[in-house]
Design a protein around this motif. Structure first.
Motif, PDB file in Angstrom:
ATOM      1  N   ASP A 111     -52.458   3.536  30.357  1.00 31.83           N
ATOM      2  CA  ASP A 111     -53.637   3.087  29.592  1.00 31.83           C
ATOM      3  C   ASP A 111     -53.216   2.937  28.128  1.00 31.83           C
ATOM      4  OD1 ASP A 111     -56.040   2.653  28.350  1.00 31.83           O
ATOM      5  OD2 ASP A 111     -57.152   4.048  29.620  1.00 31.83           O
ATOM      6  N   HIS A 112     -52.755   1.748  27.791  1.00 32.32           N
ATOM      7  CA  HIS A 112     -52.196   1.509  26.449  1.00 32.32           C
ATOM      8  C   HIS A 112     -53.234   1.693  25.335  1.00 32.32           C
ATOM      9  CE1 HIS A 112     -48.397   0.128  28.129  1.00 32.32           C
ATOM     10  NE2 HIS A 112     -49.064  -0.681  28.959  1.00 32.32           N
ATOM     11  N   ASP A 113     -54.439   1.215  25.598  1.00 36.93           N
ATOM     12  CA  ASP A 113     -55.482   1.354  24.563  1.00 36.93           C
ATOM     13  C   ASP A 113     -55.792   2.820  24.291  1.00 36.93           C
ATOM     14  OD1 ASP A 113     -55.648  -1.365  24.346  1.00 36.93           O
ATOM     15  OD2 ASP A 113     -57.343  -1.538  25.744  1.00 36.93           O
ATOM     16  N   LYS A 114     -55.883   3.590  25.337  1.00 38.05           N
ATOM     17  CA  LYS A 114     -56.179   5.011  25.190  1.00 38.05           C
ATOM     18  C   LYS A 114     -55.018   5.729  24.502  1.00 38.05           C
ATOM     19  CE  LYS A 114     -57.906   8.940  27.847  1.00 38.05           C
ATOM     20  NZ  LYS A 114     -58.265   9.432  29.213  1.00 38.05           N
ATOM     21  N   ARG A 115     -53.788   5.316  24.837  1.00 35.49           N
ATOM     22  CA  ARG A 115     -52.610   5.926  24.212  1.00 35.49           C
ATOM     23  C   ARG A 115     -52.564   5.631  22.717  1.00 35.49           C
ATOM     24  NH1 ARG A 115     -47.042   3.484  25.995  1.00 35.49           N
ATOM     25  NH2 ARG A 115     -47.792   1.901  24.521  1.00 35.49           N
ATOM     26  N   GLU A 116     -52.820   4.374  22.358  1.00 33.55           N
ATOM     27  CA  GLU A 116     -52.777   4.016  20.943  1.00 33.55           C
ATOM     28  C   GLU A 116     -53.880   4.722  20.152  1.00 33.55           C
ATOM     29  OE1 GLU A 116     -50.432   2.334  19.259  1.00 33.55           O
ATOM     30  OE2 GLU A 116     -49.391   2.487  21.186  1.00 33.55           O
ATOM     31  N   GLN A 117     -55.009   4.895  20.772  1.00 39.87           N
ATOM     32  CA  GLN A 117     -56.082   5.619  20.097  1.00 39.87           C
ATOM     33  C   GLN A 117     -55.701   7.083  19.888  1.00 39.87           C
ATOM     34  OE1 GLN A 117     -59.009   4.271  18.836  1.00 39.87           O
ATOM     35  NE2 GLN A 117     -59.068   6.297  17.859  1.00 39.87           N
ATOM     36  N   PHE A 118     -55.032   7.667  20.873  1.00 37.97           N
ATOM     37  CA  PHE A 118     -54.576   9.055  20.759  1.00 37.97           C
ATOM     38  C   PHE A 118     -53.556   9.190  19.622  1.00 37.97           C
ATOM     39  CE2 PHE A 118     -51.562  12.422  21.813  1.00 37.97           C
ATOM     40  CZ  PHE A 118     -52.424  13.501  22.011  1.00 37.97           C
ATOM     41  N   VAL A 119     -52.641   8.208  19.519  1.00 33.45           N
ATOM     42  CA  VAL A 119     -51.628   8.238  18.457  1.00 33.45           C
ATOM     43  C   VAL A 119     -52.290   8.095  17.088  1.00 33.45           C
ATOM     44  CG1 VAL A 119     -49.669   6.994  17.471  1.00 33.45           C
ATOM     45  CG2 VAL A 119     -49.780   7.387  19.945  1.00 33.45           C
ATOM     46  N   ARG A 120     -53.224   7.147  16.954  1.00 36.67           N
ATOM     47  CA  ARG A 120     -53.902   6.947  15.665  1.00 36.67           C
ATOM     48  C   ARG A 120     -54.663   8.204  15.241  1.00 36.67           C
ATOM     49  NH1 ARG A 120     -54.927   1.731  17.787  1.00 36.67           N
ATOM     50  NH2 ARG A 120     -56.985   2.418  18.517  1.00 36.67           N
ATOM     51  N   ASP A 121     -55.345   8.837  16.200  1.00 33.08           N
ATOM     52  CA  ASP A 121     -56.097  10.050  15.887  1.00 33.08           C
ATOM     53  C   ASP A 121     -55.177  11.157  15.393  1.00 33.08           C
ATOM     54  OD1 ASP A 121     -58.394   8.781  16.611  1.00 33.08           O
ATOM     55  OD2 ASP A 121     -58.525   9.696  18.601  1.00 33.08           O
ATOM     56  N   HIS A 122     -54.013  11.288  16.003  1.00 33.71           N
ATOM     57  CA  HIS A 122     -53.063  12.320  15.607  1.00 33.71           C
ATOM     58  C   HIS A 122     -52.530  12.058  14.201  1.00 33.71           C
ATOM     59  CE1 HIS A 122     -50.118  15.497  16.191  1.00 33.71           C
ATOM     60  NE2 HIS A 122     -49.193  14.679  15.688  1.00 33.71           N
ATOM     61  N   ILE A 123     -52.210  10.791  13.909  1.00 39.65           N
ATOM     62  CA  ILE A 123     -51.693  10.433  12.588  1.00 39.65           C
ATOM     63  C   ILE A 123     -52.757  10.680  11.517  1.00 39.65           C
ATOM     64  CG2 ILE A 123     -50.904   8.527  11.128  1.00 39.65           C
ATOM     65  CD1 ILE A 123     -49.547   7.353  13.616  1.00 39.65           C
ATOM     66  N   ASN A 124     -53.979  10.215  11.762  1.00 41.81           N
ATOM     67  CA  ASN A 124     -55.061  10.387  10.790  1.00 41.81           C
ATOM     68  C   ASN A 124     -55.364  11.859  10.539  1.00 41.81           C
ATOM     69  OD1 ASN A 124     -55.350   7.617  10.548  1.00 41.81           O
ATOM     70  ND2 ASN A 124     -56.945   7.493  12.121  1.00 41.81           N
ATOM     71  N   LYS A 125     -55.223  12.663  11.541  1.00 40.77           N
ATOM     72  CA  LYS A 125     -55.557  14.079  11.410  1.00 40.77           C
ATOM     73  C   LYS A 125     -54.531  14.838  10.572  1.00 40.77           C
ATOM     74  CE  LYS A 125     -56.562  18.199  14.178  1.00 40.77           C
ATOM     75  NZ  LYS A 125     -56.669  18.745  15.570  1.00 40.77           N
ATOM     76  N   ASP A 141     -44.160   9.768  16.747  1.00 39.45           N
ATOM     77  CA  ASP A 141     -43.276  10.321  17.780  1.00 39.45           C
ATOM     78  C   ASP A 141     -43.870  11.598  18.367  1.00 39.45           C
ATOM     79  OD1 ASP A 141     -41.518   8.266  17.367  1.00 39.45           O
ATOM     80  OD2 ASP A 141     -40.182   9.418  16.048  1.00 39.45           O
ATOM     81  N   GLU A 142     -44.437  12.442  17.479  1.00 39.12           N
ATOM     82  CA  GLU A 142     -45.058  13.673  17.972  1.00 39.12           C
ATOM     83  C   GLU A 142     -46.209  13.361  18.925  1.00 39.12           C
ATOM     84  OE1 GLU A 142     -46.372  15.993  14.701  1.00 39.12           O
ATOM     85  OE2 GLU A 142     -44.365  16.295  13.851  1.00 39.12           O
ATOM     86  N   ALA A 143     -47.028  12.390  18.533  1.00 31.39           N
ATOM     87  CA  ALA A 143     -48.190  12.040  19.351  1.00 31.39           C
ATOM     88  C   ALA A 143     -47.765  11.493  20.711  1.00 31.39           C
ATOM     89  CB  ALA A 143     -49.044  11.016  18.605  1.00 31.39           C
ATOM     90  N   LEU A 144     -46.728  10.651  20.731  1.00 28.24           N
ATOM     91  CA  LEU A 144     -46.256  10.089  22.003  1.00 28.24           C
ATOM     92  C   LEU A 144     -45.697  11.187  22.907  1.00 28.24           C
ATOM     93  CD1 LEU A 144     -44.566   6.773  20.786  1.00 28.24           C
ATOM     94  CD2 LEU A 144     -46.682   7.022  22.101  1.00 28.24           C
ATOM     95  N   ASN A 145     -44.967  12.136  22.291  1.00 22.56           N
ATOM     96  CA  ASN A 145     -44.451  13.245  23.102  1.00 22.56           C
ATOM     97  C   ASN A 145     -45.598  14.056  23.703  1.00 22.56           C
ATOM     98  OD1 ASN A 145     -41.756  12.628  22.622  1.00 22.56           O
ATOM     99  ND2 ASN A 145     -41.668  13.898  20.765  1.00 22.56           N
ATOM    100  N   MET A 146     -46.629  14.281  22.900  1.00 24.16           N
ATOM    101  CA  MET A 146     -47.795  15.009  23.398  1.00 24.16           C
ATOM    102  C   MET A 146     -48.519  14.196  24.479  1.00 24.16           C
ATOM    103  SD  MET A 146     -49.184  16.374  19.711  1.00 24.16           S
ATOM    104  CE  MET A 146     -50.715  17.002  20.390  1.00 24.16           C
ATOM    105  N   TRP A 147     -48.568  12.884  24.279  1.00 29.84           N
ATOM    106  CA  TRP A 147     -49.248  12.016  25.233  1.00 29.84           C
ATOM    107  C   TRP A 147     -48.585  12.071  26.612  1.00 29.84           C
ATOM    108  CZ3 TRP A 147     -53.476   9.316  26.191  1.00 29.84           C
ATOM    109  CH2 TRP A 147     -53.450   8.316  27.164  1.00 29.84           C
TER     110      TRP A 147
END
Length: 212
Positions: free
Chosen positions: A185-199, A159-165
């Motif tokens: 850009d769904h692929d770019k959005r999902e990559q941004f979310v995954r990066d935020h979660i992993n971090k 949720d945090e990542a999507l709000n930031m996105w």
């Protein structure tokens, strides 16, 4: 059995009475060998004492230290071992080596049994201090709690990542489709979310379980 007083005994040994007396005093003080005594407390020496004295004299002539000689004595002689301090007011009688050996073995058994009891008691006390093993239900509950916590943290981070996105400029979030239309850009959005979660996932999980 023949017995000698120190004057006659020292002549058989071939050493001064004071020297011989000192040897046997040290043997008694170190609880290695005891000289027999009469009912009046007078020391009397027997054949065993003579054999020991001659052995000591031989080793001393070879420049051995007394402590080294005393260490070797039990390997060569059936010594009379004193279990108690000499009692000046009630002098001990001539002691049978076999009796002394039995008393010594009994004393060793008693000491060993006492040590075993003490060790067992210490072991039981240590067991009481250890944490009790968890039951199957407790372990199962912990696994479920951890799984739920992981999913909750992942959901929060998503949720945090999507709000930031969605706060990013449109040109970063969308891609052009054809000449006149743009879409997310769904692929770019999902990559941004995954990066935020992993971090941030490990840090949040440690904080949740109070792990430093």
């Amino acid at each position: 059995m023949e017995y000698w007083r120190i004057s006659d005994f020292s002549k058989k040994v071939g050493k001064h009475p004071n020297t011989v007396d000192r040897w046997f005093k040290e043997l008694e003080e170190k609880h290695i060998h005891t000289v027999s005594r009469t009912e009046y407390g007078e020391k009397v020496y027997d054949q065993l004492d003579l054999d020991i004295a001659l052995y000591i004299r031989e080793k001393r002539d070879q420049k051995w230290a007394l402590d080294g000689i005393f260490y070797e004595l039990p390997k060569h002689f059936e010594l009379r071992i004193s279990l108690n301090e000499p009692d000046e007011t009630n002098a001990p009688q001539v002691t049978d080596p076999k009796t002394m050996r039995r008393e010594l073995e009994k004393l060793v058994r008693e000491i060993t049994e006492r040590q075993n009891r003490e060790m067992k008691q210490q072991y039981e006390e240590l067991l009481k201090r250890l944490p009790q093993p968890k039951t199957f239900q407790e372990e199962r509950q912990e696994r479920m709690t951890e799984m739920i916590t992981r999913r909750r943290i992942e959901s929060q981070l998503r949720d945090e990542a999507l709000n930031m996105w969605f706060t990013k400029p449109e040109e970063e979030r969308k891609r052009r489709v054809g000449f006149f239309r743009k879409e997310e850009d769904h692929d770019k959005r999902e990559q941004f979310v995954r990066d935020h979660i992993n971090k941030h996932f490990e840090e949040r999980l440690k904080k949740e379980f109070d792990v430093i």
